[in-house]
Design a protein around this motif. Structure first.
Motif, PDB file in Angstrom:
ATOM      1  N   UNK A 123       0.836  -1.205   0.000  1.00 10.12           N
ATOM      2  CA  UNK A 123       0.000   0.000   0.000  1.00 10.12           C
ATOM      3  C   UNK A 123       0.869   1.253   0.000  1.00 10.12           C
ATOM      4  N   UNK A 124       1.844   1.290   0.883  1.00  6.88           N
ATOM      5  CA  UNK A 124       2.671   2.483   1.041  1.00  6.88           C
ATOM      6  C   UNK A 124       3.606   2.678  -0.155  1.00  6.88           C
ATOM      7  N   UNK A 125       4.250   1.606  -0.570  1.00  5.57           N
ATOM      8  CA  UNK A 125       5.140   1.713  -1.727  1.00  5.57           C
ATOM      9  C   UNK A 125       4.356   2.023  -2.995  1.00  5.57           C
ATOM     10  N   UNK A 126       3.095   1.616  -3.003  1.00  2.00           N
ATOM     11  CA  UNK A 126       2.265   1.871  -4.171  1.00  2.00           C
ATOM     12  C   UNK A 126       2.047   3.344  -4.438  1.00  2.00           C
ATOM     13  N   UNK A 127       2.057   4.164  -3.381  1.00  3.72           N
ATOM     14  CA  UNK A 127       1.909   5.605  -3.578  1.00  3.72           C
ATOM     15  C   UNK A 127       3.092   6.145  -4.371  1.00  3.72           C
ATOM     16  N   UNK A 128       4.306   5.765  -3.958  1.00  3.31           N
ATOM     17  CA  UNK A 128       5.500   6.218  -4.670  1.00  3.31           C
ATOM     18  C   UNK A 128       5.492   5.733  -6.117  1.00  3.31           C
ATOM     19  N   UNK A 129       5.087   4.498  -6.323  1.00  6.17           N
ATOM     20  CA  UNK A 129       5.043   3.952  -7.683  1.00  6.17           C
ATOM     21  C   UNK A 129       3.996   4.666  -8.527  1.00  6.17           C
ATOM     22  N   UNK A 130       2.862   4.971  -7.930  1.00  7.10           N
ATOM     23  CA  UNK A 130       1.789   5.642  -8.677  1.00  7.10           C
ATOM     24  C   UNK A 130       2.244   7.000  -9.191  1.00  7.10           C
ATOM     25  N   UNK A 131       2.943   7.751  -8.342  1.00  3.51           N
ATOM     26  CA  UNK A 131       3.341   9.111  -8.708  1.00  3.51           C
ATOM     27  C   UNK A 131       4.777   9.196  -9.220  1.00  3.51           C
ATOM     28  N   UNK A 188       4.249   1.322   9.984  1.00  2.00           N
ATOM     29  CA  UNK A 188       4.302   0.519   8.757  1.00  2.00           C
ATOM     30  C   UNK A 188       4.767   1.361   7.577  1.00  2.00           C
ATOM     31  N   UNK A 189       4.308   2.620   7.518  1.00  4.21           N
ATOM     32  CA  UNK A 189       4.739   3.505   6.437  1.00  4.21           C
ATOM     33  C   UNK A 189       6.236   3.774   6.508  1.00  4.21           C
ATOM     34  N   UNK A 190       6.731   4.003   7.706  1.00  3.72           N
ATOM     35  CA  UNK A 190       8.153   4.272   7.876  1.00  3.72           C
ATOM     36  C   UNK A 190       8.981   3.049   7.498  1.00  3.72           C
ATOM     37  N   UNK A 191       8.506   1.864   7.847  1.00  2.00           N
ATOM     38  CA  UNK A 191       9.216   0.639   7.483  1.00  2.00           C
ATOM     39  C   UNK A 191       9.283   0.449   5.971  1.00  2.00           C
ATOM     40  N   UNK A 192       8.291   1.019   5.262  1.00  6.25           N
ATOM     41  CA  UNK A 192       8.270   0.935   3.803  1.00  6.25           C
ATOM     42  C   UNK A 192       9.069   2.052   3.144  1.00  6.25           C
ATOM     43  N   UNK A 193       9.675   2.929   3.945  1.00 11.11           N
ATOM     44  CA  UNK A 193      10.540   3.963   3.409  1.00 11.11           C
ATOM     45  C   UNK A 193       9.940   5.339   3.302  1.00 11.11           C
ATOM     46  N   UNK A 194       8.676   5.517   3.747  1.00 15.68           N
ATOM     47  CA  UNK A 194       8.019   6.816   3.654  1.00 15.68           C
ATOM     48  C   UNK A 194       8.397   7.702   4.837  1.00 15.68           C
ATOM     49  N   UNK A 195       8.247   9.001   4.674  1.00 15.52           N
ATOM     50  CA  UNK A 195       8.310   9.945   5.776  1.00 15.52           C
ATOM     51  C   UNK A 195       6.972   9.880   6.507  1.00 15.52           C
ATOM     52  N   UNK A 196       6.969  10.283   7.770  1.00 12.02           N
ATOM     53  CA  UNK A 196       5.736  10.146   8.553  1.00 12.02           C
ATOM     54  C   UNK A 196       5.406  11.414   9.338  1.00 12.02           C
ATOM     55  N   UNK A 197       4.108  11.663   9.492  1.00 12.09           N
ATOM     56  CA  UNK A 197       3.606  12.803  10.264  1.00 12.09           C
ATOM     57  C   UNK A 197       2.434  12.336  11.112  1.00 12.09           C
ATOM     58  N   UNK A 198       2.537  12.530  12.418  1.00  8.37           N
ATOM     59  CA  UNK A 198       1.451  12.184  13.329  1.00  8.37           C
ATOM     60  C   UNK A 198       0.574  13.415  13.559  1.00  8.37           C
TER      61      UNK A 198
END
Length: 229
Positions: A156-164, A183-193
């Motif tokens: 799901x998370x990596x799919x965002x990067x691939x989509x754009x 989970x997003x951070x583990x997939x390599x994304x930056x995170x904001x709470x």
């Protein structure tokens, strides 16, 4: 940070599921406290997602999963006086969730600088209805239905990067749920709470979060202001 895309969890982060579902449950005069009914319906959500991600259960749209949970809790509470059309209408309450007051104005501002998208377990029609209902101006709507799996599956998370067509570290995942962000951070994304202390209602449990994220925001207007939007 070279952030190009800002992706958002929706339930709880952008829209107020508790207040909206409780209002609809109260309007039906169910023989159970509306807040108790609402929390029971939501409680079935994560276990259902986990069964799909693990392969224990087949893929299904969140609308169908919500309906299955609804039938279970109606039986549990001994509620047998809703006909099929009433149950279907109640199930579509998830398409009518109100946004938090800051969500729409903040998203309009953020969209001027960033590509914005949903990254939600909700199905596409549900997310489109929420966007219309709450004036949520997404650049694009992405969902579990887009990728054929549910969060926290890393696809799901990596799919965002691939989509754009950007790198994962150029995607910021925004959520009010610690497990989603981990989970997003583990997939390599930056995170904001984003703090949503009333997600589970005024009497709800205290929410767990840490400051071990790239950003910590009081709400989405705080986010827009700090990003200069």
């Amino acid at each position: 940070m070279d952030i190009k895309v800002v992706s958002f969890d929706v339930f709880g982060t952008v829209v107020d599921w508790f207040g909206s579902i409780e209002r609809e449950a109260r309007a039906l005069n169910l023989p159970v406290p509306a807040d108790e009914f609402t929390l029971a319906w939501r409680a079935g959500y994560k276990p259902a997602m986990a069964r799909v991600v693990s392969g224990e259960a087949p893929w299904a749209l969140i609308d169908d999963i919500h309906f299955s949970i609804l039938e279970e809790i109606l039986e549990r509470f001994g509620i047998d006086d809703l006909d099929e059309s009433q149950k279907r209408h109640l199930n579509l309450a998830w398409h009518r969730l109100d946004p938090w007051p800051d969500s729409s104005p903040a998203l309009h501002r953020l969209k001027r600088r960033f590509t914005t998208c949903t990254l939600s377990n909700g199905n596409l029609s549900l997310l489109e209805d929420l966007a219309t209902h709450g004036d949520l101006p997404w650049s694009r709507i992405l969902s579990a239905e887009t990728f054929g799996t549910f969060k926290p599956d890393p696809r799901m998370y990596r799919g965002v990067a691939e989509t754009f067509q950007v790198s994962p570290e150029q995607v910021l995942m925004v959520a009010t749920h610690q497990d989603d962000l981990e989970a997003a951070r583990a997939a390599g994304l930056r995170t904001a709470y984003v703090k949503r202390p009333l997600e589970y209602g005024p009497e709800g449990p205290a929410k767990r979060f840490s400051e071990d994220h790239d950003f910590l925001f009081e709400d989405l207007l705080d986010m827009a202001a700090r990003f200069g939007c």
